[in-house]
Write an enzyme that holds these catalytic residues in place. Structure first.
Site, PDB file in Angstrom:
ATOM      1  N   HIS A 286       0.868  -1.180   0.000  1.00 44.58           N
ATOM      2  CA  HIS A 286       0.000   0.000   0.000  1.00 44.58           C
ATOM      3  C   HIS A 286       0.908   1.234   0.000  1.00 44.58           C
ATOM      4  O   HIS A 286       1.741   1.400   0.896  1.00 44.58           O
ATOM      5  CB  HIS A 286      -0.920   0.000   1.223  1.00 44.58           C
ATOM      6  CG  HIS A 286      -1.872  -1.142   1.245  1.00 44.58           C
ATOM      7  ND1 HIS A 286      -2.099  -1.917   2.366  1.00 44.58           N
ATOM      8  CD2 HIS A 286      -2.654  -1.672   0.265  1.00 44.58           C
ATOM      9  CE1 HIS A 286      -2.989  -2.856   2.076  1.00 44.58           C
ATOM     10  NE2 HIS A 286      -3.338  -2.730   0.821  1.00 44.58           N
TER      11      HIS A 286
ATOM     12  N   GLU B 249       1.782   3.604   3.099  1.00 43.14           N
ATOM     13  CA  GLU B 249       2.271   3.018   4.361  1.00 43.14           C
ATOM     14  C   GLU B 249       3.796   3.127   4.371  1.00 43.14           C
ATOM     15  O   GLU B 249       4.519   2.167   4.101  1.00 43.14           O
ATOM     16  CB  GLU B 249       1.763   1.587   4.488  1.00 43.14           C
ATOM     17  CG  GLU B 249       0.235   1.550   4.567  1.00 43.14           C
ATOM     18  CD  GLU B 249      -0.344   0.142   4.597  1.00 43.14           C
ATOM     19  OE1 GLU B 249       0.443  -0.829   4.651  1.00 43.14           O
ATOM     20  OE2 GLU B 249      -1.579   0.017   4.581  1.00 43.14           O
TER      21      GLU B 249
ATOM     22  N   HIS C 135       3.537  -3.543   6.950  1.00 42.99           N
ATOM     23  CA  HIS C 135       2.493  -2.554   6.681  1.00 42.99           C
ATOM     24  C   HIS C 135       2.355  -1.596   7.862  1.00 42.99           C
ATOM     25  O   HIS C 135       2.930  -1.811   8.935  1.00 42.99           O
ATOM     26  CB  HIS C 135       1.137  -3.252   6.493  1.00 42.99           C
ATOM     27  CG  HIS C 135       1.011  -4.038   5.240  1.00 42.99           C
ATOM     28  ND1 HIS C 135       0.234  -3.636   4.173  1.00 42.99           N
ATOM     29  CD2 HIS C 135       1.551  -5.225   4.875  1.00 42.99           C
ATOM     30  CE1 HIS C 135       0.306  -4.539   3.208  1.00 42.99           C
ATOM     31  NE2 HIS C 135       1.096  -5.519   3.617  1.00 42.99           N
TER      32      HIS C 135
ATOM     33  N   GLU D 217       1.702  -5.508  10.846  1.00 46.87           N
ATOM     34  CA  GLU D 217       1.203  -4.135  10.996  1.00 46.87           C
ATOM     35  C   GLU D 217       2.006  -3.438  12.099  1.00 46.87           C
ATOM     36  O   GLU D 217       2.027  -3.897  13.238  1.00 46.87           O
ATOM     37  CB  GLU D 217      -0.283  -4.146  11.356  1.00 46.87           C
ATOM     38  CG  GLU D 217      -1.177  -4.848  10.349  1.00 46.87           C
ATOM     39  CD  GLU D 217      -1.459  -4.009   9.114  1.00 46.87           C
ATOM     40  OE1 GLU D 217      -1.042  -2.830   9.077  1.00 46.87           O
ATOM     41  OE2 GLU D 217      -2.104  -4.539   8.187  1.00 46.87           O
TER      42      GLU D 217
END
Length: 340
Positions: free
Chosen positions: A58, A61, A152, A216
């Site tokens: 993404h 990010e 991420h 994450e």
């Protein structure tokens, strides 16, 4: 040819659509820029570790992109020895230049061949990245280990700042060494997936037998505004892995003390244009609810929380009909898992 200033990120962002392959040398190995955002590093010494580090799947990010770029710079400048085979991927440089999550379609929903059902600039990129990973693992030594950490940052805040989505592995045992690596890396929680997906880390896990995770590491910030000190634990474990080809050793109790584990109970799927979640936009990932709470509704359906303590992650009703609007998860204990 050289990577200017040993800054692979700058090179990638300056050539977001394509880049002719070239080779770079450094003290502990040799590097091959295979495509824009795809850099393979081969150590001089034999190794049993084949590691994929992907970032920027993404484009907005940016924290993990900057983190991994620092690691690369240290290797290329001979400040960090390379003792693993390493494939670094900056996934979506066009979106990164636009400071957008994606341009046409979410790249992290296009793997394991799902790109065949979509159109847009992310489609050929997903094909390219699948091929890069396939080629990388195909060149690995027979019997060697394969890993893929897809880094991420999340759209919203989380009750657990750093958490991992563990790919679905069916009835296979969970790997204690990898759970120990996550605990040593400052990961707070692990979400155990309940079904196959089309994410990048699941592709490596299912297609190539890699230990793969979606990691994450906090919230989204623009380039230059990330506090990389918040990533110091995982920075240290990655540096150690890259330079020693060894993982930290944590026992069962240390892992249990460090990681909160969650299992997926349900996927919230948008089934109508009027589908809505009943929570505010600032509700954090892993926020828990009482049994019977109406979490989602539409003219076609209603979702009531099944057990007190069930929590939501990745809530987002702004998706096409048929796509996931969130996951409902439930805490479980480490003792409930079969480990190897």
């Amino acid at each position: 040819m050289m990577i200017p200033d040993n800054d692979f990120l700058a090179l990638t962002l300056n050539h977001p659509e394509s880049l002719a392959p070239f080779q770079v040398a450094f003290a502990s190995g040799v590097g091959f820029v295979e495509e824009t955002g795809v850099l393979r590093l081969e150590p001089k010494c034999p190794t049993d570790i084949n590691l994929v580090l992907s970032v920027g799947i993404h484009g907005n990010e940016t924290g993990p992109i900057e983190l991994v770029n620092q690691l690369l710079k240290a290797i290329l400048e001979d400040r960090l020895a390379l003792n693993v085979r390493l494939l670094v991927i900056i996934g979506n440089p066009i979106a990164a230049n636009r400071a957008e999550r994606f341009c046409d379609v979410n790249l992290n929903r296009l793997f394991s061949g799902a790109w065949r059902h979509y159109e847009g600039i992310e489609v050929p990129r997903a094909q390219c990245l699948e091929q890069a990973v396939t080629t990388f693992y195909a060149a690995s030594k027979e019997g060697s280990q394969r890993f893929h950490y897809d880094l991420h940052t999340a759209i919203r805040g989380s009750e657990y700042e750093k958490f991992v989505v563990h790919p679905f592995i069916g009835d296979a045992p969970y790997d204690q060494q990898q759970l120990g690596f996550l605990a040593a890396s400052g990961i707070d929680a692990v979400l155990l997936s309940h079904q196959p997906t089309t994410t990048f880390s699941y592709y490596s896990s299912a297609e190539h037998g890699a230990h793969g995770f979606t990691v994450e590491l906090g919230k989204v910030y623009p380039f230059g505004e990330n506090d990389l000190s918040r990533f110091e634990a995982i920075n240290q474990t990655l540096m150690s892995l890259i330079s020693t080809a060894k993982f930290p050793v944590l026992d069962h109790q240390q892992i249990d003390d460090s990681l909160k584990l969650f299992a997926v109970q349900d996927a919230l799927v948008k089934d109508h244009d009027d589908y809505q979640l009943t929570i505010s936009d600032d509700v954090k990932n892993f926020t828990g609810f009482e049994k019977g709470y109406e979490l989602a509704r539409s003219s076609q359906s209603q979702y009531l929380v099944k057990a007190s303590g069930d929590a939501i992650i990745f809530p987002n009703a702004n998706v096409p009909i048929g796509q996931r609007a969130g996951l409902v998860v439930r805490p479980i204990s480490l003792s409930a898992l079969t480990l190897k």
